[in-house]
Scaffold this motif. Structure first.
Motif, short mmCIF file in Angstrom:
data_model
loop_
_atom_site.label_atom_id
_atom_site.label_comp_id
_atom_site.label_asym_id
_atom_site.label_seq_id
_atom_site.Cartn_x
_atom_site.Cartn_y
_atom_site.Cartn_z
N GLY A 71 0.77 -1.23 0.00
CA GLY A 71 0.00 0.00 0.00
C GLY A 71 0.80 1.29 0.00
O GLY A 71 0.23 2.38 -0.07
N GLN A 72 2.11 1.19 0.08
CA GLN A 72 2.97 2.37 0.08
C GLN A 72 3.63 2.56 -1.28
O GLN A 72 4.22 1.62 -1.81
CB GLN A 72 4.07 2.24 1.15
CG GLN A 72 3.55 2.14 2.56
CD GLN A 72 2.86 3.43 3.01
OE1 GLN A 72 3.33 4.52 2.74
NE2 GLN A 72 1.72 3.28 3.67
N ALA A 73 3.55 3.77 -1.82
CA ALA A 73 4.17 4.07 -3.11
C ALA A 73 5.69 4.01 -2.96
O ALA A 73 6.24 4.53 -1.99
CB ALA A 73 3.75 5.44 -3.60
N MET A 74 6.35 3.38 -3.90
CA MET A 74 7.81 3.31 -3.90
C MET A 74 8.36 4.62 -4.46
O MET A 74 7.73 5.27 -5.27
CB MET A 74 8.29 2.12 -4.74
CG MET A 74 7.73 0.78 -4.34
SD MET A 74 8.04 0.31 -2.64
CE MET A 74 9.78 0.10 -2.65
N THR A 75 9.56 4.97 -4.02
CA THR A 75 10.21 6.18 -4.50
C THR A 75 10.95 5.88 -5.80
O THR A 75 11.09 4.72 -6.20
CB THR A 75 11.21 6.71 -3.46
OG1 THR A 75 12.18 5.70 -3.20
CG2 THR A 75 10.50 7.09 -2.17
N ASN A 76 11.46 6.91 -6.45
CA ASN A 76 12.26 6.72 -7.66
C ASN A 76 13.43 5.80 -7.33
O ASN A 76 14.21 6.08 -6.42
CB ASN A 76 12.80 8.05 -8.16
CG ASN A 76 11.73 8.94 -8.73
OD1 ASN A 76 10.56 8.59 -8.76
ND2 ASN A 76 12.13 10.10 -9.19
N ASP A 77 13.54 4.72 -8.07
CA ASP A 77 14.59 3.73 -7.83
C ASP A 77 14.60 2.75 -8.99
O ASP A 77 13.76 2.81 -9.88
CB ASP A 77 14.33 3.00 -6.51
CG ASP A 77 15.61 2.51 -5.84
OD1 ASP A 77 16.64 2.41 -6.54
OD2 ASP A 77 15.58 2.21 -4.64
N VAL A 78 15.54 1.82 -8.96
CA VAL A 78 15.64 0.77 -9.96
C VAL A 78 15.26 -0.55 -9.30
O VAL A 78 15.70 -0.85 -8.18
CB VAL A 78 17.06 0.68 -10.55
CG1 VAL A 78 17.17 -0.45 -11.55
CG2 VAL A 78 17.45 2.01 -11.20
N PHE A 79 14.45 -1.35 -9.98
CA PHE A 79 13.95 -2.62 -9.47
C PHE A 79 14.26 -3.71 -10.48
O PHE A 79 14.41 -3.45 -11.67
CB PHE A 79 12.44 -2.54 -9.23
CG PHE A 79 12.07 -1.43 -8.27
CD1 PHE A 79 12.00 -1.67 -6.92
CD2 PHE A 79 11.84 -0.15 -8.74
CE1 PHE A 79 11.68 -0.66 -6.04
CE2 PHE A 79 11.53 0.88 -7.87
CZ PHE A 79 11.45 0.63 -6.51
N VAL A 80 14.35 -4.93 -10.01
CA VAL A 80 14.64 -6.09 -10.87
C VAL A 80 13.34 -6.86 -11.09
O VAL A 80 12.56 -7.04 -10.17
CB VAL A 80 15.70 -7.00 -10.21
CG1 VAL A 80 15.90 -8.26 -11.02
CG2 VAL A 80 17.00 -6.25 -10.04
N TRP A 81 13.12 -7.31 -12.32
CA TRP A 81 11.95 -8.12 -12.62
C TRP A 81 12.37 -9.45 -13.23
O TRP A 81 13.43 -9.56 -13.84
CB TRP A 81 10.98 -7.39 -13.55
CG TRP A 81 11.56 -7.00 -14.88
CD1 TRP A 81 12.09 -5.79 -15.20
CD2 TRP A 81 11.68 -7.82 -16.05
NE1 TRP A 81 12.54 -5.81 -16.50
CE2 TRP A 81 12.30 -7.04 -17.04
CE3 TRP A 81 11.33 -9.13 -16.35
CZ2 TRP A 81 12.58 -7.54 -18.31
CZ3 TRP A 81 11.61 -9.63 -17.62
CH2 TRP A 81 12.21 -8.83 -18.57
N VAL A 82 11.52 -10.45 -13.03
CA VAL A 82 11.70 -11.78 -13.62
C VAL A 82 10.34 -12.22 -14.15
O VAL A 82 9.32 -12.07 -13.46
CB VAL A 82 12.21 -12.80 -12.57
CG1 VAL A 82 12.31 -14.19 -13.16
CG2 VAL A 82 13.54 -12.37 -11.99
N ALA A 83 10.31 -12.74 -15.37
CA ALA A 83 9.06 -13.19 -15.97
C ALA A 83 9.26 -14.54 -16.66
O ALA A 83 10.28 -14.76 -17.31
CB ALA A 83 8.56 -12.17 -16.98
N GLU A 84 8.29 -15.40 -16.50
CA GLU A 84 8.27 -16.69 -17.20
C GLU A 84 7.15 -16.60 -18.24
O GLU A 84 5.98 -16.44 -17.89
CB GLU A 84 8.01 -17.81 -16.20
CG GLU A 84 8.15 -19.18 -16.80
CD GLU A 84 7.97 -20.28 -15.76
OE1 GLU A 84 8.25 -21.44 -16.11
OE2 GLU A 84 7.54 -19.99 -14.63
#
Length: 103
Positions: A71-84
């Motif tokens: 429920g909390q908005a994330m700040t400007n940053d870089v995130f890692v994603w993984v998709a199958e």
């Protein structure tokens, strides 16, 4: 006979979840060659799981990540994603990358 399997897939490297109705969700765009997104996960830089969905249809913004965690908005940053990703011919591919939040 030569078969050219076109597997068009687009996963953005940035989005802006600021509520303006433009690029508010991080999701996978694909052509008709993709039958299912079997899993889609987003992690922070320390490896904590922030978002996870299974058995998604491609091109569905509302089922993508909205840039929040608990429920909390994330700040400007870089995130890692993984998709199958599962294609119509049954092939399954594991993809990964990073995405930036830009507000």
């Amino acid at each position: 006979v030569s078969v050219n399997k076109i597997r068009d897939l687009y996963i953005p490297n940035a989005f802006s979840p600021n509520g303006d109705g433009v690029n508010d969700y991080f999701f996978i765009y694909a052509n008709q060659s993709v039958s299912l997104i079997k899993s889609f996960q987003v992690f922070n830089r320390w490896g904590a799981l922030l978002y996870e969905q299974n058995d998604l249809a491609p091109n569905q913004a509302s089922s993508g990540w909205d840039g929040s965690f608990k429920g909390q908005a994330m700040t400007n940053d870089v995130f890692v994603w993984v998709a199958e990703i599962e294609y119509l011919d049954g092939k399954v591919t594991l993809l990964s990358g990073d995405v930036s939040i830009i507000k």
